[in-house]
Enzyme design. Structure first.
Site, PDB file in Angstrom:
ATOM      1  N   GLU A 124      37.580  38.712 121.590  1.00 28.59           N
ATOM      2  CA  GLU A 124      38.871  38.136 120.747  1.00 28.59           C
ATOM      3  C   GLU A 124      40.000  38.633 121.383  1.00 28.59           C
ATOM      4  O   GLU A 124      40.188  39.652 121.638  1.00 28.59           O
ATOM      5  CB  GLU A 124      38.787  38.826 119.210  1.00 28.59           C
ATOM      6  N   ASP A 142      28.239  39.142 109.919  1.00 26.09           N
ATOM      7  CA  ASP A 142      29.025  40.417 110.436  1.00 26.09           C
ATOM      8  C   ASP A 142      28.485  41.755 109.553  1.00 26.09           C
ATOM      9  O   ASP A 142      28.268  41.642 108.259  1.00 26.09           O
ATOM     10  CB  ASP A 142      30.446  40.311 110.085  1.00 26.09           C
ATOM     11  N   ASP A 168      33.253  38.987 108.410  1.00 24.45           N
ATOM     12  CA  ASP A 168      33.902  39.877 107.457  1.00 24.45           C
ATOM     13  C   ASP A 168      35.254  39.681 107.106  1.00 24.45           C
ATOM     14  O   ASP A 168      36.066  40.241 106.276  1.00 24.45           O
ATOM     15  CB  ASP A 168      33.673  41.416 107.956  1.00 24.45           C
ATOM     16  N   SER A 169      35.861  38.501 107.955  1.00 22.12           N
ATOM     17  CA  SER A 169      37.039  38.134 107.655  1.00 22.12           C
ATOM     18  C   SER A 169      37.082  37.326 106.201  1.00 22.12           C
ATOM     19  O   SER A 169      38.159  36.977 105.707  1.00 22.12           O
ATOM     20  CB  SER A 169      37.428  36.839 108.459  1.00 22.12           C
ATOM     21  N   LYS A 195      26.295  40.687 113.701  1.00 21.24           N
ATOM     22  CA  LYS A 195      27.270  40.854 114.610  1.00 21.24           C
ATOM     23  C   LYS A 195      28.020  42.335 114.529  1.00 21.24           C
ATOM     24  O   LYS A 195      28.223  42.704 113.183  1.00 21.24           O
ATOM     25  CB  LYS A 195      28.502  39.868 114.667  1.00 21.24           C
ATOM     26  N   GLU A 228      31.095  45.249 116.237  1.00 21.44           N
ATOM     27  CA  GLU A 228      32.136  45.259 117.048  1.00 21.44           C
ATOM     28  C   GLU A 228      32.004  46.636 117.620  1.00 21.44           C
ATOM     29  O   GLU A 228      31.873  47.606 117.310  1.00 21.44           O
ATOM     30  CB  GLU A 228      33.658  45.321 115.918  1.00 21.44           C
TER      31      GLU A 228
END
Ligand code: KIV
Length: 272
Positions: A191, A92, A53-54, A122, A124
């Site tokens: 991270e 993501d 999602d970057s 993925k 978070e």
């Protein structure tokens, strides 16, 4: 084209990533968001491609990862999946697509898997979203976890500084990592945490741990535009630049502008 260090062209699976951890073989992961970059990254021998999602920052120019939508993630993931032959492709789940409840999370994960052609998703977070992770895994969808600095929570953290330096946060991170592994996640991204904590998680958790700004782990991930030096503004300590494409592209475009304006391009050989 060279597949650097990689003579095994079989498709990477979650099962093979686990074997790599058991055999002490390091896992190389990079982001990609489009067909052309994913084709190069895959052919160069990367094990995992993350459609991160970057993309919200790198492709769309947003300040954070929060604005990107499921439709936009599916668009990027489709482009990447069409290019990739060997790497495992992970998409993501964007902010807001899994935080409400498990039903919404699994519905969105199924949509991503059906429409994007990726191999896994993925998410978070740890304990707070463990029911959602279990429900997604129960639907047969491989899940990669993400702990430590979780950029979707930037407004809660208030800073992109190193996470889990204090004992209480470090202990919660270890508990969360164990919880994700026990639930059946196939790998976890850690991270921006202290290297000693990454080492501890690698030793105490039996699934691959992929670091970014967390020191040595079972594997590493970077944002591809950062490691290729495509932007000048982002230089955290953990980032190793393997090229200076900002300068290379600027010089090439500048030369093109000059050639067009002077009439040097096109020349006789470049005409029909
Ligand atoms: O979105 C992303 O690029 C990521 C990596 C930083 C792990 O989540």
């Amino acid at each position: 084209m060279a597949a650097y260090l990689v003579d095994d062209t079989r498709k990477v699976t979650t099962h093979r990533l686990m074997e790599m951890k058991q055999q002490g073989k390091k896992i190389a992961m990079l982001t990609s968001y489009d067909y052309s970059m994913a084709q190069i990254v895959d052919q160069a021998g990367i094990d995992i491609i993350l459609v991160g999602d970057s993309a919200s920052n790198v492709m769309a120019g947003n300040q954070t990862t929060l604005p990107i939508t499921i439709d936009q993630m599916i668009y990027h993931s489709c482009s990447v999946s069409r290019a990739v032959k060997r790497a495992l492709v992970v998409c993501d789940m964007p902010f807001g697509s899994y935080q409400v409840n498990a039903t919404e999370g699994v519905t969105n994960a199924i949509r991503i898997m059906k429409e994007s052609g990726c191999d896994a998703v993925k998410l978070e977070g740890g304990e707070e979203i463990i029911d959602t992770i279990r429900t997604i895994l129960n639907a047969g969808i491989p899940v990669m976890g993400h702990l430590g600095l979780t950029p979707q929570s930037i407004n809660k953290f208030g800073t992109y500084a190193v996470r889990a330096k204090e004992e209480a946060e470090a202990e919660k991170l270890v508990r969360d990592a164990k919880l994700l592994a026990e639930a059946g996640c196939f790998a976890i991204v850690l991270e921006k945490i202290p290297a000693a904590l990454t080492r501890r998680v690698c030793n105490e958790v039996n699934i691959p741990i992929i670091g970014i700004g967390g020191g040595p782990a079972d594997g590493q991930v970077l944002v591809v535009h950062d490691m290729l030096g495509m932007n000048k503004g982002f230089s955290p300590k953990f980032l190793r630049r393997y090229a200076d494409l900002f300068t290379t592209i600027t010089d090439a475009v500048g030369q093109y502008v000059s050639d067009v304006k002077t009439g040097d391009f096109p020349n006789a050989e470049e005409c029909y």
